[in-house]
Design a protein around this motif. Structure first.
Motif, mmCIF file in Angstrom:
data_model
loop_
_atom_site.group_PDB
_atom_site.id
_atom_site.type_symbol
_atom_site.label_atom_id
_atom_site.label_comp_id
_atom_site.label_asym_id
_atom_site.label_seq_id
_atom_site.Cartn_x
_atom_site.Cartn_y
_atom_site.Cartn_z
ATOM 1 N N ASN A 318 0.833 -1.206 0.000
ATOM 2 C CA ASN A 318 0.000 0.000 0.000
ATOM 3 C C ASN A 318 0.867 1.256 0.000
ATOM 4 N N VAL A 319 1.888 1.258 0.845
ATOM 5 C CA VAL A 319 2.810 2.398 0.937
ATOM 6 C C VAL A 319 3.531 2.608 -0.399
ATOM 7 N N THR A 320 3.926 1.511 -1.051
ATOM 8 C CA THR A 320 4.614 1.607 -2.344
ATOM 9 C C THR A 320 3.687 2.211 -3.404
ATOM 10 N N THR A 321 2.403 1.850 -3.354
ATOM 11 C CA THR A 321 1.427 2.438 -4.281
ATOM 12 C C THR A 321 1.329 3.945 -4.062
ATOM 13 N N LYS A 322 1.298 4.360 -2.788
ATOM 14 C CA LYS A 322 1.269 5.794 -2.473
ATOM 15 C C LYS A 322 2.524 6.483 -3.020
ATOM 16 N N ASN A 323 3.664 5.798 -2.912
ATOM 17 C CA ASN A 323 4.918 6.386 -3.380
ATOM 18 C C ASN A 323 4.914 6.562 -4.892
ATOM 19 N N ASN A 324 4.318 5.606 -5.611
ATOM 20 C CA ASN A 324 4.225 5.740 -7.074
ATOM 21 C C ASN A 324 3.343 6.929 -7.456
ATOM 22 N N THR A 325 2.272 7.122 -6.696
ATOM 23 C CA THR A 325 1.407 8.286 -6.927
ATOM 24 C C THR A 325 2.181 9.565 -6.645
ATOM 25 N N ARG A 326 2.955 9.558 -5.562
ATOM 26 C CA ARG A 326 3.776 10.714 -5.210
ATOM 27 C C ARG A 326 4.739 11.062 -6.330
ATOM 28 N N LYS A 327 5.341 10.042 -6.936
ATOM 29 C CA LYS A 327 6.284 10.279 -8.041
ATOM 30 C C LYS A 327 5.597 10.980 -9.211
ATOM 31 N N ASP A 328 4.366 10.557 -9.520
ATOM 32 C CA ASP A 328 3.633 11.186 -10.625
ATOM 33 C C ASP A 328 3.361 12.656 -10.326
ATOM 34 N N PHE A 329 2.880 12.947 -9.110
ATOM 35 C CA PHE A 329 2.649 14.341 -8.706
ATOM 36 C C PHE A 329 3.940 15.139 -8.812
ATOM 37 N N ASP A 330 5.001 14.566 -8.292
ATOM 38 C CA ASP A 330 6.321 15.208 -8.266
ATOM 39 C C ASP A 330 6.752 15.613 -9.674
ATOM 40 N N GLN A 331 6.710 14.671 -10.594
ATOM 41 C CA GLN A 331 7.163 14.932 -11.968
ATOM 42 C C GLN A 331 6.304 15.987 -12.660
ATOM 43 N N ASN A 332 4.977 15.882 -12.511
ATOM 44 C CA ASN A 332 4.084 16.812 -13.204
ATOM 45 C C ASN A 332 4.193 18.230 -12.653
ATOM 46 N N ILE A 333 4.256 18.343 -11.327
ATOM 47 C CA ILE A 333 4.329 19.678 -10.721
ATOM 48 C C ILE A 333 5.686 20.313 -10.972
ATOM 49 N N THR A 334 6.749 19.506 -10.957
ATOM 50 C CA THR A 334 8.080 20.040 -11.267
ATOM 51 C C THR A 334 8.105 20.610 -12.682
ATOM 52 N N ALA A 335 7.508 19.886 -13.627
ATOM 53 C CA ALA A 335 7.464 20.365 -15.018
ATOM 54 C C ALA A 335 6.704 21.688 -15.105
ATOM 55 N N GLU A 336 5.588 21.800 -14.374
ATOM 56 C CA GLU A 336 4.816 23.051 -14.365
ATOM 57 C C GLU A 336 5.621 24.193 -13.746
ATOM 58 N N ALA A 337 6.295 23.902 -12.646
ATOM 59 C CA ALA A 337 7.078 24.936 -11.959
ATOM 60 C C ALA A 337 8.206 25.453 -12.854
ATOM 61 N N LEU A 338 8.924 24.531 -13.501
ATOM 62 C CA LEU A 338 10.028 24.936 -14.373
ATOM 63 C C LEU A 338 9.526 25.748 -15.564
ATOM 64 N N SER A 339 8.372 25.369 -16.113
ATOM 65 C CA SER A 339 7.791 26.131 -17.226
ATOM 66 C C SER A 339 7.432 27.542 -16.777
ATOM 67 N N VAL A 354 10.211 31.984 -5.946
ATOM 68 C CA VAL A 354 9.032 31.883 -5.085
ATOM 69 C C VAL A 354 7.825 31.686 -5.997
ATOM 70 N N LEU A 355 7.213 30.501 -5.926
ATOM 71 C CA LEU A 355 6.089 30.170 -6.801
ATOM 72 C C LEU A 355 4.891 29.721 -5.980
ATOM 73 N N PHE A 356 3.690 30.097 -6.455
ATOM 74 C CA PHE A 356 2.436 29.669 -5.812
ATOM 75 C C PHE A 356 1.479 29.165 -6.876
ATOM 76 N N ASN A 357 0.861 28.023 -6.603
ATOM 77 C CA ASN A 357 -0.205 27.505 -7.462
ATOM 78 C C ASN A 357 -1.162 26.745 -6.558
ATOM 79 N N LYS A 358 -2.393 27.200 -6.500
ATOM 80 C CA LYS A 358 -3.351 26.623 -5.541
ATOM 81 C C LYS A 358 -3.679 25.161 -5.837
ATOM 82 N N ASN A 359 -3.380 24.711 -7.061
ATOM 83 C CA ASN A 359 -3.721 23.342 -7.432
ATOM 84 C C ASN A 359 -2.578 22.344 -7.204
ATOM 85 N N TRP A 360 -1.423 22.826 -6.805
ATOM 86 C CA TRP A 360 -0.304 21.900 -6.573
ATOM 87 C C TRP A 360 -0.534 21.096 -5.307
ATOM 88 N N HIS A 361 -0.059 19.852 -5.325
ATOM 89 C CA HIS A 361 -0.274 18.937 -4.197
ATOM 90 C C HIS A 361 0.682 19.291 -3.055
#
Length: 569
Positions: A318-339, A354-361
């Motif tokens: 279960n924890v590993t599944t959560k970690n895989n979800t975390r990785k997806d959030f991480d990659q997508n939000i990082t791409a948005e932040a860098l853009s 200094v960045l703010f986005n109300k939809n980031w996890h």
């Protein structure tokens, strides 16, 4: 074109000291040089370094308020008083709660634990947590990895006739909470010799003191060092002094007699070889953290306190599944932040991010801050919306005091905490522009151009023919590595490639290199360094900065270089 990094070469120590140490412990002068530069110059110091002794641990009663804390705990146990173990939701907090709960359940019949919800309650002591203690008739709360600034919350607990023992390692404010005991080696009035314990480490000292006072064999406390080692690794505290001893014995337990939860995590991570601090940082720590980031850290505590292997395996999956979800959030939000940075000229030219986005996890903004620093090397704060407020995670670059910079902008903040390298903060959403401007002004005023250049700290130059199994065998005994005792980084020059480098997964570089003689060859891998391929293909010779690792493939062990940087000569 890859970004230039500055190489910082360790100075050459006095030759007699290096020669004497080489002879007294029979090791390569290159390794002796590293040890001397780390303050190890004699046989006895080397013995203590390579073979830490549990006897090196400090007397826990040297910590301010320790006697008061132990006496209050014993009183609660003797009176069958319900006790609440309260911890933060990160790895340090989760391991702290698992450790304290696992230990006290042997002595306390009425024991509860509580970890605040990252999204509903936020960091630290919450009123909801204190109310939970009251509902369960708890007269004592032991807080771990949090509480040092919880002045109002502790006062609220006092009004409910609930005592607090605070076990924390963060920097105190000017005023301490009115708890019955405040254990924190960073207290100005605390004479405890080692100041860099993790939150779990401070909790461990309370357990150790309890064992001493109750005349319980201390091995009952030392059985918990696997959890302390994970906290040390994941919280990036100094792996020197007492922490090095605690981590050494904690790793020993993980490798030879892991508790069911850790054994299940190792299996889920696919780790089969000797576990190191690096494995705890990059494989186990993120999985434990993912529970609190994506769902609730109670899951991590359930895993770490599991008694049966079958139960532990189910939770680990279960924890590993959560970690895989975390990785997806991480990659997508990082791409948005860098853009966001790259599409805004003002952000590109700034000295801070200094960045703010109300939809980031909220659960991954700290990770995203670190990822942004890999691309734009400067102090970085990533914020999102939580409970109608802006909440942020901050990360720094080497040499810049992030906590001090944030403190200078505190008129715009509602809450903040942390240390030089990492911090968290909360503010009103309408204050974001004012805070961002103030923070940028402070950074511009105090940061140096030197601090804005990524650095590679190099312990020594080395020839390829010196990289042997014997050399690596001694090098690996310098583990556990971490801040204050980093894995040695070497440099080699006059190198060229054998054949054509490979690009793995579109971003990693793998190559075989040879020295000037052509007789000595070794494979090397550079994670995220695919852009260097063209550079080295078009050069005659180059030099590299690297660490040395043992690679395991199809049952065959071989030495491999992990690249930190490549420079054309």
């Amino acid at each position: 074109m890859p970004k230039q990094k500055k190489w910082i070469i360790e100075p050459e120590p006095q030759s007699p000291k290096v020669d004497e140490l080489s002879q007294s412990i029979n090791i390569n002068p290159v390794l002796s040089k590293i040890l001397v530069n780390r303050g190890i110059t004699s046989f006895e110091e080397a013995k203590s370094y390579f073979r830490p002794s549990i006897e090196d641990c400090h007397d826990p009663f040297l910590m301010q308020d320790m006697s008061i804390a132990v006496n209050r705990l014993i009183k609660a146990i003797d009176n069958n008083e319900p006790i609440l173990v309260y911890g933060d939701y990160d790895v340090d907090g989760s391991t702290s709660v698992a450790m304290m709960y696992s230990f006290l359940k042997n002595y306390c019949k009425n024991l509860f634990y509580y970890i605040p919800d990252r999204y509903l309650e936020g960091y630290g002591i919450s009123i909801k947590g204190i109310d939970y203690a009251k509902e369960n008739n708890c007269g004592l709360i032991i807080s771990l990895d949090c509480g040092i600034k919880a002045l109002d919350q502790v006062n609220y607990a006092n009004s409910k006739d609930i005592d607090f023992i605070i076990c924390d390692h963060h920097n105190p404010g000017e005023t301490l909470p009115e708890a019955i005991a405040v254990l924190d080696p960073k207290r100005k009035d605390c004479s405890y010799p080692f100041k860099e314990l993790s939150g779990c480490g401070v909790g461990f000292k309370l357990i150790q003191a309890f064992c001493i006072q109750k005349e319980i064999p201390e091995h009952h406390a030392f059985e918990l060092l696997d959890l302390v080692a994970i906290s040390i690794a994941a919280d990036i505290v100094a792996v020197t002094g007492e922490n090095r001893t605690l981590a050494f014995y904690g790793l020993e337990k993980i490798n030879f007699n892991p508790r069911p939860g850790i054994k299940a995590l190792l299996q889920a991570s696919g780790l089969k070889d000797k576990i190191t601090i690096s494995n705890l940082v990059f494989q186990l720590g993120p999985r434990i953290n993912a529970a609190g980031r994506i769902d609730h850290a109670h899951l991590a505590v359930r895993l770490l306190t599991a008694i049966h292997e079958d139960e532990a395996l189910i939770i680990a999956e279960n924890v590993t599944t959560k970690n895989n979800t975390r990785k997806d959030f991480d990659q997508n939000i990082t791409a948005e932040a860098l853009s966001t940075i790259e599409e805004n000229e003002n952000l590109l030219s700034a000295k801070s991010t200094v960045l703010f986005n109300k939809n980031w996890h909220k659960g991954v903004i700290g990770i995203v801050a670190s990822r942004c620093i890999e691309h734009h090397y400067r102090p970085t704060i990533i914020m999102t919306e939580s409970n109608g407020k802006a909440t942020g995670s901050a990360r720094s670059v080497e040499g810049f005091d992030l906590y001090s910079a944030i403190e200078s902008c505190k008129e715009h903040l509602e809450q903040f905490g942390g240390h030089k390298h990492a911090a968290g903060l909360t503010l009103s959403i309408d204050q974001i522009p004012n805070f961002a401007a103030a923070f940028e002004a402070i950074v511009q005023k105090h940061i140096t151009e030197e601090q804005l250049i990524p650095k590679v700290n190099i312990d020594s130059y080395i020839e390829l023919d010196q990289i042997t199994d014997k050399f690596y065998s001694i090098l690996s005994q310098m583990d556990p590595f971490g801040p204050g005792n980093m894995q040695p980084v070497f440099a080699a020059k006059n190198l060229s490639i054998v054949g054509e480098p490979l690009i793995l997964k579109e971003k990693h570089l793998k190559l075989t290199i040879k020295d000037k003689s052509g007789k000595n060859k070794i494979t090397a891998i550079g994670f995220g360094m695919a852009e260097y391929k063209a550079l080295i293909m078009n050069s005659n010779t180059f030099e590299i900065a690297f660490t040395i690792q043992e690679n395991h493939f199809n049952g065959v062990k071989s030495l491999q270089l992990y690249l930190k940087d490549i420079r054309i000569e």
